[in-house]
Design a protein around this motif. Structure first.
Motif, PDB file in Angstrom:
ATOM      1  N   GLU A 129      -0.920   8.487  35.190  1.00 47.81           N
ATOM      2  CA  GLU A 129      -2.060   9.095  35.875  1.00 47.81           C
ATOM      3  C   GLU A 129      -2.663   8.142  36.907  1.00 47.81           C
ATOM      4  O   GLU A 129      -2.999   8.541  38.024  1.00 47.81           O
ATOM      5  CB  GLU A 129      -3.114   9.512  34.855  1.00 47.81           C
ATOM      6  CG  GLU A 129      -2.692  10.686  33.975  1.00 47.81           C
ATOM      7  CD  GLU A 129      -3.818  11.155  33.084  1.00 47.81           C
ATOM      8  OE1 GLU A 129      -4.931  10.598  33.201  1.00 47.81           O
ATOM      9  OE2 GLU A 129      -3.594  12.076  32.280  1.00 47.81           O
ATOM     10  N   TRP A 154      -1.078   5.661  38.357  1.00 49.39           N
ATOM     11  CA  TRP A 154      -0.081   5.531  39.427  1.00 49.39           C
ATOM     12  C   TRP A 154      -0.158   6.723  40.379  1.00 49.39           C
ATOM     13  O   TRP A 154      -0.101   6.564  41.594  1.00 49.39           O
ATOM     14  CB  TRP A 154       1.315   5.438  38.809  1.00 49.39           C
ATOM     15  CG  TRP A 154       2.402   5.087  39.784  1.00 49.39           C
ATOM     16  CD1 TRP A 154       2.888   3.838  40.057  1.00 49.39           C
ATOM     17  CD2 TRP A 154       3.144   5.998  40.605  1.00 49.39           C
ATOM     18  NE1 TRP A 154       3.890   3.921  41.001  1.00 49.39           N
ATOM     19  CE2 TRP A 154       4.055   5.232  41.349  1.00 49.39           C
ATOM     20  CE3 TRP A 154       3.120   7.376  40.784  1.00 49.39           C
ATOM     21  CZ2 TRP A 154       4.953   5.800  42.258  1.00 49.39           C
ATOM     22  CZ3 TRP A 154       3.989   7.953  41.696  1.00 49.39           C
ATOM     23  CH2 TRP A 154       4.900   7.174  42.425  1.00 49.39           C
ATOM     24  N   SER A 155      -0.302   7.937  39.820  1.00 49.24           N
ATOM     25  CA  SER A 155      -0.380   9.145  40.637  1.00 49.24           C
ATOM     26  C   SER A 155      -1.619   9.143  41.526  1.00 49.24           C
ATOM     27  O   SER A 155      -1.562   9.514  42.698  1.00 49.24           O
ATOM     28  CB  SER A 155      -0.367  10.379  39.734  1.00 49.24           C
ATOM     29  OG  SER A 155      -0.476  11.565  40.489  1.00 49.24           O
ATOM     30  N   ARG A 156      -2.742   8.708  40.981  1.00 47.48           N
ATOM     31  CA  ARG A 156      -3.977   8.657  41.782  1.00 47.48           C
ATOM     32  C   ARG A 156      -3.842   7.669  42.938  1.00 47.48           C
ATOM     33  O   ARG A 156      -4.285   7.942  44.058  1.00 47.48           O
ATOM     34  CB  ARG A 156      -5.159   8.270  40.885  1.00 47.48           C
ATOM     35  CG  ARG A 156      -5.606   9.368  39.925  1.00 47.48           C
ATOM     36  CD  ARG A 156      -6.967   9.039  39.346  1.00 47.48           C
ATOM     37  NE  ARG A 156      -6.940   7.787  38.600  1.00 47.48           N
ATOM     38  CZ  ARG A 156      -6.696   7.698  37.288  1.00 47.48           C
ATOM     39  NH1 ARG A 156      -6.428   8.793  36.588  1.00 47.48           N
ATOM     40  NH2 ARG A 156      -6.713   6.522  36.682  1.00 47.48           N
ATOM     41  N   ASP A 182       3.479  16.282  43.730  1.00 52.41           N
ATOM     42  CA  ASP A 182       4.533  16.663  42.799  1.00 52.41           C
ATOM     43  C   ASP A 182       5.172  17.984  43.196  1.00 52.41           C
ATOM     44  O   ASP A 182       6.377  18.196  42.976  1.00 52.41           O
ATOM     45  CB  ASP A 182       3.977  16.753  41.381  1.00 52.41           C
ATOM     46  CG  ASP A 182       2.773  17.684  41.292  1.00 52.41           C
ATOM     47  OD1 ASP A 182       1.902  17.636  42.181  1.00 52.41           O
ATOM     48  OD2 ASP A 182       2.710  18.475  40.335  1.00 52.41           O
ATOM     49  N   GLN A 197      -1.694   9.155  45.627  1.00 49.52           N
ATOM     50  CA  GLN A 197      -2.460  10.092  46.440  1.00 49.52           C
ATOM     51  C   GLN A 197      -3.331   9.369  47.456  1.00 49.52           C
ATOM     52  O   GLN A 197      -3.490   9.826  48.593  1.00 49.52           O
ATOM     53  CB  GLN A 197      -3.317  10.979  45.540  1.00 49.52           C
ATOM     54  CG  GLN A 197      -2.511  11.971  44.715  1.00 49.52           C
ATOM     55  CD  GLN A 197      -3.374  12.723  43.718  1.00 49.52           C
ATOM     56  OE1 GLN A 197      -4.491  12.311  43.405  1.00 49.52           O
ATOM     57  NE2 GLN A 197      -2.873  13.838  43.210  1.00 49.52           N
TER      58      GLN A 197
END
Length: 279
Positions: free
Chosen positions: A8, A10-12, A241, A15
């Protein structure tokens, strides 16, 4: 060099990278033409790479040769159009007769680059984000002027060339700091690419050409959508994604289509009378 990071977080951070390095596109003829051209060329690679390998390599060599000729003209002072034309024609002819070597080299390069991207994408991506000093540079220089919406967007997002230049500088630092052990995965990937090129060149070339085509097609379509509907820019950043899944879906669908065509070739018009005679 890298540390473990929960998905999570890493994803933020990813973005945030998209927000900084993916500025909005203006709805200009150039943006539309380039986006549509990328979409069409990408779909062609997805569904026809196996049938037109030589032509694809020759076309790539045409553009590469033109660029090389142009760069050489800047060094030696020859007319740029003539140098670009000579480079394009010369490299295209060479690539047409040696396209299998080009595909083999591409197989090695593609796996090597994918392994490099994997290594650079591990751990905390915060190291690729601009520092507070870089972010506040425009403010200190007195360049911020909130006069119009277009200028506000320019203040929020650097120019595409500046953003790419800054990103490349950070990537070069990361490549320098990889260390011998972290280079093992890219080197192993390159060796695997060479083995696959020697063992099953055509099959593997179709695989990575199709992946390249799917990526190009989706990015081209997304570029046109962002240029026409600015809200789509925020959607892409919020849901990267979905873009990745679309790329993988198109790629797999293209592989299935090309595999089916290779296994069940279409009958030629002259085959029908022969089968009737046999019956």
């Amino acid at each position: 060099m890298t540390q473990n990071l929960d998905p999570e977080a890493w994803s933020r951070t990813f973005q945030s990278l998209l927000h900084y390095y993916l500025p909005p596109l203006e709805n200009t003829p150039a943006a539309n033409v380039m986006g549509i051209a990328a979409f069409v060329a990408g779909l062609f690679l997805v569904v026809r790479a196996a049938k037109y390998e030589r032509g694809i390599v020759a076309t790539a060599a045409l553009f590469i040769g033109a660029w090389i000729g142009y760069r050489i003209s800047l060094l030696i002072g020859t007319p740029q159009p003539i140098s670009a034309a000579i480079g394009a024609v010369g490299l295209t002819i060479a690539a047409y007769h040696t396209y299998k070597w080009w595909l083999a080299a591409g197989s090695v390069v593609v796996l090597f680059i994918l392994a490099i991207v994997f290594q650079l994408g591990r751990g905390d991506l915060q190291r690729y984000l601009p520092t507070p000093e870089e972010t506040n540079q425009a403010l200190r220089d007195g360049q911020v002027a909130l006069v119009s919406q277009a200028e506000q967007l320019k203040n929020l997002h650097p120019s595409r060339s500046d953003a790419l230049a800054k990103m490349w500088e950070k990537v070069k630092v990361e490549l320098t700091n990889l260390g011998p052990m972290n280079w093992l995965i890219p080197l192993a990937a390159g060796i695997i690419g060479a083995v696959l090129a020697w063992w099953a060149l055509r099959i593997f070339a179709v695989v990575w050409l199709g992946l390249l085509g799917a990526f190009t097609a989706v990015i081209g379509a997304a570029s046109v959508a962002i240029a026409h509907w600015p809200q789509f820019h925020a959607d892409v950043i919020a849901h990267p994604d979905v873009i990745a899944e679309t790329i993988l879906g198109i790629w797999l669908l293209g592989l299935i289509m090309q595999a089916k065509e290779a296994r069940f070739p279409k009958k030629k018009s002259g085959d029908a009378p022969k089968e009737a005679a046999k019956g």
